[in-house]
Write a protein that holds these residues in place. Structure first.
Motif, PDB file in Angstrom:
ATOM      1  N   ALA A 188     -10.419   3.814  -2.898  1.00 19.39           N
ATOM      2  CA  ALA A 188      -9.938   2.497  -2.472  1.00 19.39           C
ATOM      3  C   ALA A 188      -8.549   2.196  -3.022  1.00 19.39           C
ATOM      4  O   ALA A 188      -8.051   2.851  -3.935  1.00 19.39           O
ATOM      5  CB  ALA A 188     -10.909   1.431  -2.950  1.00 19.39           C
ATOM      6  N   PHE A 189      -7.950   1.166  -2.444  1.00 24.07           N
ATOM      7  CA  PHE A 189      -6.778   0.518  -3.012  1.00 24.07           C
ATOM      8  C   PHE A 189      -7.272  -0.859  -3.473  1.00 24.07           C
ATOM      9  O   PHE A 189      -8.443  -1.178  -3.301  1.00 24.07           O
ATOM     10  CB  PHE A 189      -5.704   0.414  -1.910  1.00 24.07           C
ATOM     11  N   GLY A 190      -6.446  -1.652  -4.087  1.00 25.67           N
ATOM     12  CA  GLY A 190      -6.866  -2.997  -4.466  1.00 25.67           C
ATOM     13  C   GLY A 190      -7.130  -3.845  -3.232  1.00 25.67           C
ATOM     14  O   GLY A 190      -6.311  -3.866  -2.319  1.00 25.67           O
ATOM     15  N   THR A 191      -8.281  -4.516  -3.189  1.00 25.40           N
ATOM     16  CA  THR A 191      -8.612  -5.336  -2.024  1.00 25.40           C
ATOM     17  C   THR A 191      -8.524  -6.812  -2.399  1.00 25.40           C
ATOM     18  O   THR A 191      -8.837  -7.178  -3.522  1.00 25.40           O
ATOM     19  CB  THR A 191     -10.039  -5.006  -1.535  1.00 25.40           C
ATOM     20  N   GLY A 192      -8.105  -7.606  -1.427  1.00 30.68           N
ATOM     21  CA  GLY A 192      -8.043  -9.046  -1.634  1.00 30.68           C
ATOM     22  C   GLY A 192      -6.632  -9.498  -1.940  1.00 30.68           C
ATOM     23  O   GLY A 192      -5.667  -8.799  -1.631  1.00 30.68           O
ATOM     24  N   PRO A 230     -14.965  -0.892 -12.839  1.00 30.67           N
ATOM     25  CA  PRO A 230     -15.693  -1.625 -11.791  1.00 30.67           C
ATOM     26  C   PRO A 230     -14.724  -2.371 -10.871  1.00 30.67           C
ATOM     27  O   PRO A 230     -13.523  -2.137 -10.898  1.00 30.67           O
ATOM     28  CB  PRO A 230     -16.529  -2.607 -12.604  1.00 30.67           C
ATOM     29  N   ALA A 231     -15.298  -3.242 -10.050  1.00 32.50           N
ATOM     30  CA  ALA A 231     -14.527  -4.154  -9.185  1.00 32.50           C
ATOM     31  C   ALA A 231     -13.678  -3.396  -8.181  1.00 32.50           C
ATOM     32  O   ALA A 231     -12.540  -3.733  -7.899  1.00 32.50           O
ATOM     33  CB  ALA A 231     -13.650  -5.093 -10.012  1.00 32.50           C
ATOM     34  N   ILE A 232     -14.259  -2.347  -7.631  1.00 38.62           N
ATOM     35  CA  ILE A 232     -13.529  -1.513  -6.677  1.00 38.62           C
ATOM     36  C   ILE A 232     -13.497  -2.191  -5.303  1.00 38.62           C
ATOM     37  O   ILE A 232     -14.427  -2.893  -4.925  1.00 38.62           O
ATOM     38  CB  ILE A 232     -14.206  -0.120  -6.577  1.00 38.62           C
ATOM     39  N   GLY A 233     -12.438  -1.951  -4.582  1.00 38.17           N
ATOM     40  CA  GLY A 233     -12.219  -2.595  -3.285  1.00 38.17           C
ATOM     41  C   GLY A 233     -12.820  -1.821  -2.119  1.00 38.17           C
ATOM     42  O   GLY A 233     -13.721  -0.985  -2.284  1.00 38.17           O
ATOM     43  N   GLU A 234     -12.279  -2.097  -0.941  1.00 43.73           N
ATOM     44  CA  GLU A 234     -12.821  -1.504   0.286  1.00 43.73           C
ATOM     45  C   GLU A 234     -12.804   0.023   0.210  1.00 43.73           C
ATOM     46  O   GLU A 234     -11.766   0.630  -0.047  1.00 43.73           O
ATOM     47  CB  GLU A 234     -11.980  -1.949   1.484  1.00 43.73           C
ATOM     48  N   ALA A 265       0.820  -1.212   0.000  1.00 42.70           N
ATOM     49  CA  ALA A 265       0.000   0.000   0.000  1.00 42.70           C
ATOM     50  C   ALA A 265       0.858   1.268   0.000  1.00 42.70           C
ATOM     51  O   ALA A 265       0.504   2.263  -0.626  1.00 42.70           O
ATOM     52  CB  ALA A 265      -0.912  -0.003   1.220  1.00 42.70           C
ATOM     53  N   ILE A 266       1.972   1.217   0.699  1.00 45.10           N
ATOM     54  CA  ILE A 266       2.810   2.410   0.783  1.00 45.10           C
ATOM     55  C   ILE A 266       3.684   2.526  -0.473  1.00 45.10           C
ATOM     56  O   ILE A 266       3.978   3.617  -0.944  1.00 45.10           O
ATOM     57  CB  ILE A 266       3.699   2.363   2.051  1.00 45.10           C
ATOM     58  N   ALA A 267       4.094   1.381  -1.001  1.00 42.24           N
ATOM     59  CA  ALA A 267       5.001   1.411  -2.145  1.00 42.24           C
ATOM     60  C   ALA A 267       4.278   1.757  -3.445  1.00 42.24           C
ATOM     61  O   ALA A 267       4.903   2.206  -4.398  1.00 42.24           O
ATOM     62  CB  ALA A 267       5.702   0.058  -2.276  1.00 42.24           C
ATOM     63  N   ASP A 301     -16.745  -3.052  23.268  1.00 40.30           N
ATOM     64  CA  ASP A 301     -15.311  -3.144  22.980  1.00 40.30           C
ATOM     65  C   ASP A 301     -14.821  -1.831  22.371  1.00 40.30           C
ATOM     66  O   ASP A 301     -15.537  -1.186  21.605  1.00 40.30           O
ATOM     67  CB  ASP A 301     -15.025  -4.255  21.954  1.00 40.30           C
ATOM     68  N   SER A 302     -13.595  -1.475  22.694  1.00 32.02           N
ATOM     69  CA  SER A 302     -12.944  -0.379  21.981  1.00 32.02           C
ATOM     70  C   SER A 302     -12.081  -0.993  20.887  1.00 32.02           C
ATOM     71  O   SER A 302     -11.272  -1.881  21.162  1.00 32.02           O
ATOM     72  CB  SER A 302     -12.086   0.456  22.931  1.00 32.02           C
ATOM     73  N   VAL A 303     -12.289  -0.536  19.668  1.00 34.91           N
ATOM     74  CA  VAL A 303     -11.666  -1.196  18.513  1.00 34.91           C
ATOM     75  C   VAL A 303     -11.146  -0.143  17.539  1.00 34.91           C
ATOM     76  O   VAL A 303     -11.789   0.889  17.337  1.00 34.91           O
ATOM     77  CB  VAL A 303     -12.709  -2.093  17.790  1.00 34.91           C
ATOM     78  N   VAL A 304      -9.987  -0.399  16.968  1.00 34.90           N
ATOM     79  CA  VAL A 304      -9.512   0.448  15.875  1.00 34.90           C
ATOM     80  C   VAL A 304      -9.474  -0.396  14.610  1.00 34.90           C
ATOM     81  O   VAL A 304      -9.038  -1.551  14.629  1.00 34.90           O
ATOM     82  CB  VAL A 304      -8.137   1.089  16.185  1.00 34.90           C
ATOM     83  N   THR A 305     -10.000   0.182  13.533  1.00 32.21           N
ATOM     84  CA  THR A 305      -9.980  -0.489  12.242  1.00 32.21           C
ATOM     85  C   THR A 305      -9.075   0.303  11.311  1.00 32.21           C
ATOM     86  O   THR A 305      -9.233   1.512  11.166  1.00 32.21           O
ATOM     87  CB  THR A 305     -11.406  -0.558  11.649  1.00 32.21           C
ATOM     88  N   ALA A 306      -8.110  -0.390  10.727  1.00 29.60           N
ATOM     89  CA  ALA A 306      -7.217   0.256   9.773  1.00 29.60           C
ATOM     90  C   ALA A 306      -7.587  -0.204   8.380  1.00 29.60           C
ATOM     91  O   ALA A 306      -7.780  -1.397   8.144  1.00 29.60           O
ATOM     92  CB  ALA A 306      -5.765  -0.106  10.079  1.00 29.60           C
ATOM     93  N   VAL A 307      -7.722   0.741   7.474  1.00 36.47           N
ATOM     94  CA  VAL A 307      -8.062   0.403   6.090  1.00 36.47           C
ATOM     95  C   VAL A 307      -7.223   1.292   5.180  1.00 36.47           C
ATOM     96  O   VAL A 307      -7.052   2.479   5.449  1.00 36.47           O
ATOM     97  CB  VAL A 307      -9.580   0.567   5.834  1.00 36.47           C
ATOM     98  N   ILE A 308      -6.691   0.683   4.127  1.00 35.47           N
ATOM     99  CA  ILE A 308      -5.890   1.474   3.185  1.00 35.47           C
ATOM    100  C   ILE A 308      -6.809   2.221   2.229  1.00 35.47           C
ATOM    101  O   ILE A 308      -7.691   1.626   1.608  1.00 35.47           O
ATOM    102  CB  ILE A 308      -4.948   0.561   2.364  1.00 35.47           C
ATOM    103  N   GLN A 309      -6.602   3.507   2.129  1.00 35.99           N
ATOM    104  CA  GLN A 309      -7.290   4.294   1.110  1.00 35.99           C
ATOM    105  C   GLN A 309      -6.224   5.081   0.335  1.00 35.99           C
ATOM    106  O   GLN A 309      -5.094   5.249   0.819  1.00 35.99           O
ATOM    107  CB  GLN A 309      -8.317   5.245   1.734  1.00 35.99           C
TER     108      GLN A 309
END
Lengths: 373, 540, 96
Positions: free
Chosen positions: B517-521, B416-420, B276-278, B373-381
């Protein structure tokens, strides 16, 4: 240290047992990130980079209607983390947002979340290291990061716009921390740089401030090989800004990557050609835009009463009434091609174009940057 | 360490004429005092009396906590016995003195026999009785009626904020292992940190040992625990190193559990932080926080939640970015290859306004956690948010349609076929949808419905780019394009569940935001959620 | 305690040495040049020659000799302090 240049700013004494970094947070002087303590010596160094009198007033900024002086700008530039040599650019940046035509108050107060995006042209880019190449809109470059932030801190600390106060952004966006970059003029030699389009000489160093309200959102087109198809892709994307079925009433920044530039320039296209194609692709007949109970879009209420402070629409008669053939009128996304600002920036690899969100009714301002002392 | 069987730590301290070593071989009474404490002053005549009377047989040592104050006490109370200089506070710290005066009686080998703190008339009386027994001398002639029954002690200097953390960082068993960088008297620490290349272009807070120790107080975990290995440097990520970067970012210590959980999330293999960073697309982790921690540490889910001005939001997101930069080793121009970049690469962390959307299932519950619960969700955008304006729609179909049309612009109007994809629904938009009984899933369905087109309408042509090449092949499974394919409906987003819908923002404003989004999967990324450690007694 | 230097902790994986910016180079040479012998063989030969060249070419400039007790360890604080107080420049005979 005795001070030759420090003006009138109130001096705060911080006791040795106090944590100066925490103190500055506690005073509410930061955007949520750490700042460099604005000591007299640091402010002096900043002021030494301009010929202007520290007490010179640059403008009166709303909502506080406090006079913005050169010295106050320097203090905020230190806090933002600027090197002293960035100071003339910061000064020109605050002159731009302090200009009456810029409309600082509305840009800060709107729930849409306006923020000045700063674009720099001319020799100053290289002189002080403003990034116009890889990751130009991202993090990691001190000049980009801190010049944009210095202007934001002036808006916070001098003008008095604070989130929850007069700053009313609903969602907000990270460009509200800082967003400043250079146009990569040299990488796009066949295109007219932004400052030249706006009437400056090519050798001038110029900063342009334009209120945007979100983004960028990125267009990916890795396959188009003609200027027409690529600009068509850009046009389809631009059509989606703000709402895919509502014409835009604000200026828009389109950042074209070098590889996309190459495709456009290979067919001899200019910035104006790209603008025309965007307008062509994004325009729709009014009937396709109108909202219904199944789909949002151009508000029906706007058919009969169009706010006078916004640019007129081609669907109305001069007296404001709706034209008989209004539904067939092809509505351009932008009332004027010049509302579309096109700049080239970004790394050499990557077929992307990034588009920011406009803000209705705002007017961008360009200011020349003083030569180094 | 204060049990009778184990000896107290050894030390050597100066009393102005000689160095006194503990244990001394004789019974010893240690009296920890500081000059600006009224209770210590009340005790001083008794300490002097014990020195005068029993000093020949028992070591009665005053241990003073600042050198100037010690001189004052010696002078004012006519002390003739030893006054040990613990102005460095190392002994006070090692002995865990939290109150002065504290008196500790030990045997000749340093085993603790008796201890009390503050002023207690009976405590002092019992202590003199004990010294009398040990020395074989008579009981001190003290007029006990001149003394109050009790007086609470004062805080030990070694416990003062800033001092305690410094002592902890310097003490034996210090949690600190990181390389220390000494800042010269004439060096500007902020510039030095820029020169080290450890900032994102903005100033950082100097990571002093005191601040790092304070950060580490907010986790129960061992500072040297390795929680991940991050590419490209493949350097071990220890809790201590994360704490240093959290200080740099400007975090308050109470944010640290969130930073730790977020670091673990991005270090999860499924997250694929390296890819994701590269990527030239410019991926960056977006952090979304749910649960009670939001309120405990002041994470903003309301007005301007994705913007500037809120320290928790600003610095937690930045801490994770600095971990990626400084420990992982990703830097723009190096392995970080964003073509254009976006300002979310500085920081982007916000909370979901769960309470403002009571009829919707919060993100963390959708992802299998408990509401409390306290929860953090990380997602690449890869960019955004870009806003969709809809001030007039009054039906959920129309408003959901607007959001769907905007979301359909992601990447390319014809890809089409976009990710998260993170979609931020503002409270006013939520109201319009919820009033009609719509859930998050209803909105997902509407977005998919609006974005669906037959394959022919996705195809690149001479008018614009779009579906072509390898991306097109994904839909043809290696076969040639047929007429039947052209009518096949294709959705914008591959999975409904990849539309990550959260409510956030101020109470006024009919705009929602859509991110890129970035590519998901496989080969791409997957969002990762982590529960946040909550520590009893700290945090709230 | 106030004279103690601030200490900060390295946030990186520590593969790179700590970087420091060089002091700005003056345009002219005046005052005193410290000649530092780090106790490497023939350092004195080099510095002797340098000293005579300085005397010849920069007549207004003084030189002063300093010595590290061992090549193996950084200069002790008193040597550094002395150079800081007594000299404006330093030339170090670094390697044999």
């Amino acid at each position: 240290m005795t001070s030759q240049r420090i003006g009138r700013a109130r001096q705060l004494t911080i006791s040795a047992s106090d944590d100066v970094d925490e103190f500055l947070f506690d005073q509410g002087l930061t955007d949520g990130l750490p700042v460099v303590p604005p000591t007299p010596a640091r402010v002096e160094r900043m002021l030494a980079q301009t010929r202007r009198d520290p007490l010179e007033e640059i403008g009166i900024l709303p909502p506080n209607l406090a006079p913005l002086t050169v010295e106050k700008t320097a203090i905020n530039a230190v806090m933002a983390g600027c090197k002293a040599e960035y100071f003339p650019t910061v000064l020109a940046g605050v002159e731009a947002i302090a200009d009456d035509s810029y409309g600082l108050h509305g840009s800060g107060a709107t729930t849409m979340g306006g923020a000045p995006v700063l674009i720099v042209n001319g020799p100053v880019r290289e002189r002080i290291g403003i990034n116009s190449a890889q990751n130009a809109l991202g993090q990691g470059n001190r000049a980009n990061a801190t010049i944009g932030r210095a202007v934001r801190l002036v808006i916070r600390n001098v003008a008095g716009h604070r989130p929850g106060g007069t700053e009313r952004a609903t969602i907000g966006w990270p460009g509200k921390f800082t967003l400043c970059f250079g146009e990569w003029e040299e990488r796009a030699p066949t295109w007219t740089p932004m400052h030249v389009e706006r009437g400056f000489a090519a050798g001038d160093s110029v900063i342009t401030a334009m209120t945007q309200s979100g983004g960028p959102t990125q267009l990916i087109d890795e396959t188009s090989r003609t200027a027409k198809a690529l600009a068509g892709s850009i046009g389809l994307k631009v059509a989606g800004q703000q709402h895919p079925r509502i014409p835009s009433m604000g200026e828009l920044i389109v950042v074209i990557s070098p590889e996309h530039y190459d495709t456009l320039a290979a067919d001899g296209w200019t910035k104006d050609d790209v603008r025309r194609r965007i307008q062509q692709v994004a325009a729709r007949p009014l009937r396709d835009l109108l909202e219904s109970d199944q789909m949002g879009g151009f508000p029906k209420s706007a058919l009969d009463s169009w706010p006078p402070f916004l640019p007129p629409l081609p669907i109305h008669n001069p007296d404001g009434s709706l034209r008989d053939d209004a539904m067939d009128v092809i509505m351009p996304k932008f009332g004027n091609d010049s509302m579309i600002t096109i700049v080239v920036a970004g790394g050499g690899a990557g077929k992307f174009t990034s588009i920011l969100d406009p803000l209705a009714g705002q007017v961008s301002v360009s200011k020349k940057i003083e030569d180094p002392v | 360490m204060t049990t009778a069987s184990s000896a107290l730590p050894n030390f050597a301290l100066d009393d102005g004429t000689a160095q006194r070593r503990f244990p001394s071989g004789r019974s010893t009474l240690l009296c920890f005092v500081k000059e600006d404490c009224p209770t210590c002053r009340l005790s001083m005549p008794l300490i002097r009396e014990m020195q005068d009377r029993y000093g020949e047989h028992v070591d009665v040592w005053a241990v003073g906590q600042d050198s100037e104050g010690n001189a004052v006490l010696i002078d004012e109370y006519g002390l003739s016995g030893p006054m040990l200089d613990d102005s460095a506070l190392k002994v006070s710290f090692a002995y865990e003195i939290d109150t002065v005066p504290t008196l500790i009686l030990t045997d000749g080998d340093g085993h603790e026999q008796r201890r009390f703190h503050g002023f207690g008339r009976d405590d002092f009386r019992d202590m003199t009785t004990e010294l009398s027994r040990l020395s074989g001398l008579g009981v001190a002639a003290v007029n006990w009626d001149d003394y109050p029954e009790m007086m609470p002690g004062c805080g030990s200097k070694s416990m003062e904020p800033g001092i305690y953390e410094r002592l902890k960082a310097e003490a034996e068993g210090s949690p600190i292992r990181a390389r220390r960088i000494e800042v010269g008297q004439n060096e500007d620490v902020y510039e030095l940190l820029y020169e080290q290349g450890v900032t994102d272009g903005l100033p950082v807070m100097p990571p002093t040992p005191e601040r790092v120790v304070r950060m580490l107080e907010y986790t129960s975990r061992d500072p040297q625990e390795q929680i991940a290995v991050l590419p490209p440097n493949l350097a071990p990520v220890t809790i201590e190193k994360v704490a240093i970067n959290a200080v740099l970012a400007g975090c308050k210590p109470e944010y640290f559990p969130v930073v730790l959980a977020a670091t673990e999330a991005i270090a999860d293999e499924r997250f694929n932080v390296h890819g994701a960073i590269a990527t030239t697309m410019g991926g960056a982790p977006v952090l979304i926080v749910n649960g009670p921690i939001r309120e405990q540490i002041g994470l903003n889910s309301g007005q301007g939640a994705l913007g500037q001005g809120f320290r928790a939001n600003a610095t937690i997101g930045r801490a994770v970015r600095l971990v990626i930069r400084n420990i992982g080793g990703h830097r723009p121009g190096g392995t970080e290859r964003s073509t254009i970049g976006w300002p979310g690469k500085y920081t982007l962390c916000f909370a979901e306004a769960e309470e403002r959307a009571p009829t919707w299932t919060p993100l963390h519950v959708e992802r299998g956690f408990q509401p409390q619960d306290s929860v953090v969700t990380a997602v690449i955008q890869t960019a955004g948010p870009s806003q969709v304006i809809d001030q007039t729609s009054r039906t959920p179909e129309a408003l959901g349609g607007s959001i769907g049309l905007k979301a359909a612009m992601a990447r390319h109007a014809k890809l089409p076929a976009i990710g998260e994809t993170v979609i931020i629904v503002s409270p006013e938009h939520y109201d319009t949808l919820a009033r009609a009984g719509w859930t998050k899933d209803d909105l997902r369905r509407r977005i998919q419905e609006v974005g669906e087109k037959p394959l022919r309408e996705w195809l690149a042509d001479e008018e614009s780019g779009g579906l072509a090449g390898a991306t097109l092949q994904q839909f043809l499974h290696g076969k040639d394009l047929t007429e039947a394919d052209l009518d096949r409906p294709i959705r914008k987003f591959r999975e409904d569940a990849w539309l990550m819908i959260v409510v956030a923002g101020g109470g006024a404003g009919k705009w929602s935001g859509v991110m890129d989004a970035f590519g998901t999967g496989a080969g791409g990324t997957m969002a990762v959620s982590r529960k946040i450690e909550t520590i009893a007694g700290v945090g709230a | 305690m106030t004279t103690e230097n601030l200490v900060i902790l390295d946030p990186t994986d520590e593969r790179e040495p700590v970087r420091r910016e060089l002091t700005q180079r003056p345009e002219t040479i005046s005052g005193t040049i410290a000649l530092l012998d780090i106790s490497k063989p023939r350092g004195d030969v080099f510095l002797n020659r340098l000293e005579s060249l300085i005397a010849e070419r920069l007549p207004g400039v003084a030189t002063k000799r300093y010595m590290k007790p061992t090549v193996a360890r950084p200069a002790p604080e008193d040597v550094k302090q002395a150079i800081r107080q007594e000299a404006d420049f330093v030339i170090e005979a670094l390697a044999d």
